[in-house]
Design a protein around this motif. Structure first.
Motif, PDB file in Angstrom:
ATOM      1  N   LEU A  17    -108.785  55.976  34.752  1.00  0.00           N
ATOM      2  CA  LEU A  17    -109.942  55.441  34.025  1.00  0.00           C
ATOM      3  C   LEU A  17    -109.625  54.773  32.695  1.00  0.00           C
ATOM      4  O   LEU A  17    -110.427  53.975  32.210  1.00  0.00           O
ATOM      5  CB  LEU A  17    -110.962  56.556  33.773  1.00  0.00           C
ATOM      6  CG  LEU A  17    -111.567  57.191  35.012  1.00  0.00           C
ATOM      7  CD1 LEU A  17    -112.450  58.368  34.630  1.00  0.00           C
ATOM      8  CD2 LEU A  17    -112.334  56.163  35.826  1.00  0.00           C
ATOM      9  N   MET A  18    -108.481  55.074  32.099  1.00  0.00           N
ATOM     10  CA  MET A  18    -108.200  54.545  30.765  1.00  0.00           C
ATOM     11  C   MET A  18    -106.998  53.602  30.731  1.00  0.00           C
ATOM     12  O   MET A  18    -106.807  52.900  29.738  1.00  0.00           O
ATOM     13  CB  MET A  18    -107.983  55.709  29.792  1.00  0.00           C
ATOM     14  CG  MET A  18    -109.211  56.601  29.684  1.00  0.00           C
ATOM     15  SD  MET A  18    -108.913  58.124  28.775  1.00  0.00           S
ATOM     16  CE  MET A  18    -108.681  57.492  27.138  1.00  0.00           C
ATOM     17  N   GLU A  19    -106.197  53.613  31.768  1.00  0.00           N
ATOM     18  CA  GLU A  19    -105.008  52.751  31.810  1.00  0.00           C
ATOM     19  C   GLU A  19    -105.116  51.798  32.994  1.00  0.00           C
ATOM     20  O   GLU A  19    -106.028  51.894  33.797  1.00  0.00           O
ATOM     21  CB  GLU A  19    -103.749  53.619  31.912  1.00  0.00           C
ATOM     22  CG  GLU A  19    -103.573  54.530  30.695  1.00  0.00           C
ATOM     23  CD  GLU A  19    -102.385  55.474  30.810  1.00  0.00           C
ATOM     24  OE1 GLU A  19    -101.635  55.398  31.818  1.00  0.00           O
ATOM     25  OE2 GLU A  19    -102.209  56.297  29.896  1.00  0.00           O
ATOM     26  N   ASN A  20    -104.178  50.898  33.098  1.00  0.00           N
ATOM     27  CA  ASN A  20    -104.231  49.870  34.161  1.00  0.00           C
ATOM     28  C   ASN A  20    -103.460  50.257  35.418  1.00  0.00           C
ATOM     29  O   ASN A  20    -103.187  49.409  36.259  1.00  0.00           O
ATOM     30  CB  ASN A  20    -103.740  48.536  33.623  1.00  0.00           C
ATOM     31  CG  ASN A  20    -102.273  48.556  33.238  1.00  0.00           C
ATOM     32  OD1 ASN A  20    -101.606  49.586  33.301  1.00  0.00           O
ATOM     33  ND2 ASN A  20    -101.771  47.417  32.817  1.00  0.00           N
ATOM     34  N   THR A  21    -103.136  51.518  35.586  1.00  0.00           N
ATOM     35  CA  THR A  21    -102.311  51.991  36.693  1.00  0.00           C
ATOM     36  C   THR A  21    -102.854  51.565  38.052  1.00  0.00           C
ATOM     37  O   THR A  21    -102.096  51.152  38.932  1.00  0.00           O
ATOM     38  CB  THR A  21    -102.182  53.529  36.635  1.00  0.00           C
ATOM     39  OG1 THR A  21    -101.748  53.912  35.328  1.00  0.00           O
ATOM     40  CG2 THR A  21    -101.215  54.043  37.674  1.00  0.00           C
ATOM     41  N   PHE A  22    -104.148  51.637  38.251  1.00  0.00           N
ATOM     42  CA  PHE A  22    -104.765  51.351  39.551  1.00  0.00           C
ATOM     43  C   PHE A  22    -105.420  49.967  39.603  1.00  0.00           C
ATOM     44  O   PHE A  22    -106.106  49.647  40.569  1.00  0.00           O
ATOM     45  CB  PHE A  22    -105.809  52.426  39.879  1.00  0.00           C
ATOM     46  CG  PHE A  22    -105.212  53.773  40.171  1.00  0.00           C
ATOM     47  CD1 PHE A  22    -104.948  54.170  41.476  1.00  0.00           C
ATOM     48  CD2 PHE A  22    -104.898  54.649  39.142  1.00  0.00           C
ATOM     49  CE1 PHE A  22    -104.393  55.403  41.751  1.00  0.00           C
ATOM     50  CE2 PHE A  22    -104.337  55.889  39.403  1.00  0.00           C
ATOM     51  CZ  PHE A  22    -104.084  56.266  40.710  1.00  0.00           C
TER      52      PHE A  22
END
Length: 165
Positions: A17-22
């Protein structure tokens, strides 16, 4: 089909939800159950966009998780945890083509309906399941096995700890 339990829930939610991982995934839908239930439909309303905007999108079926993520985050953040949430992510056609090519699969991309990653939080733990669906009937499970391995590799390379059920 994979059935995975995430072992580091807080770190996973941060990456989701807070990083661009997905962010390379497309968002099919998301549901958050808290004081009320929120439902996000990731399907693109094509009539809203002009031709140039549609051509610039990685998919004209579903929005990018990157675009939906802040809205889901705004619903989930706060002092109280949600009762549950479910997020369904899929690969874009281009990512499917790249995966097929990388793994030397001769399956036509038009035969692949969806490669899905389901994320479910039940108030205590996060479960991930993968699913490979095709537009044709086949007994061959190679696409499913390759997709499962792609998910394992993605999770490991993203520093997401899990156990397989």
């Amino acid at each position: 089909m994979l059935d995975i339990t995430v072992t580091e829930t807080r770190d996973f939610v941060k990456k989701l939800l807070m990083e661009n991982t997905f962010d390379h995934f497309l968002a099919m839908d998301a549901f958050v159950k808290s004081g009320i239930t929120y439902s996000f439909d990731g399907r693109i309303n094509k009539d809203f966009f002009d031709k140039e905007e549609l051509e610039a999108m990685p998919s004209t079926s579903y929005t990018c998780w990157e675009k939906l993520r802040p809205h889901v985050y705004n619903v989930i953040r706060g002092k109280k945890l949600p009762l549950s949430f479910k997020i369904v992510l899929v690969l874009s056609q281009q990512d499917i083509m790249d995966m097929l090519e990388k793994n030397h699969l001769t399956i036509p991309v038009s035969d692949v309906a969806n490669l899905t990653l389901n994320i479910y939080y039940d108030g205590m733990s996060i479960q991930l399941t993968s699913m490979a669906t095709q537009n044709i009937f086949t007994m061959d499970k190679i696409l499913e096995h390759v997709w499962d391995e792609e998910i394992r590799t993605f999770l490991k390379s993203s520093g997401i700890y899990f156990t397989e059920n």
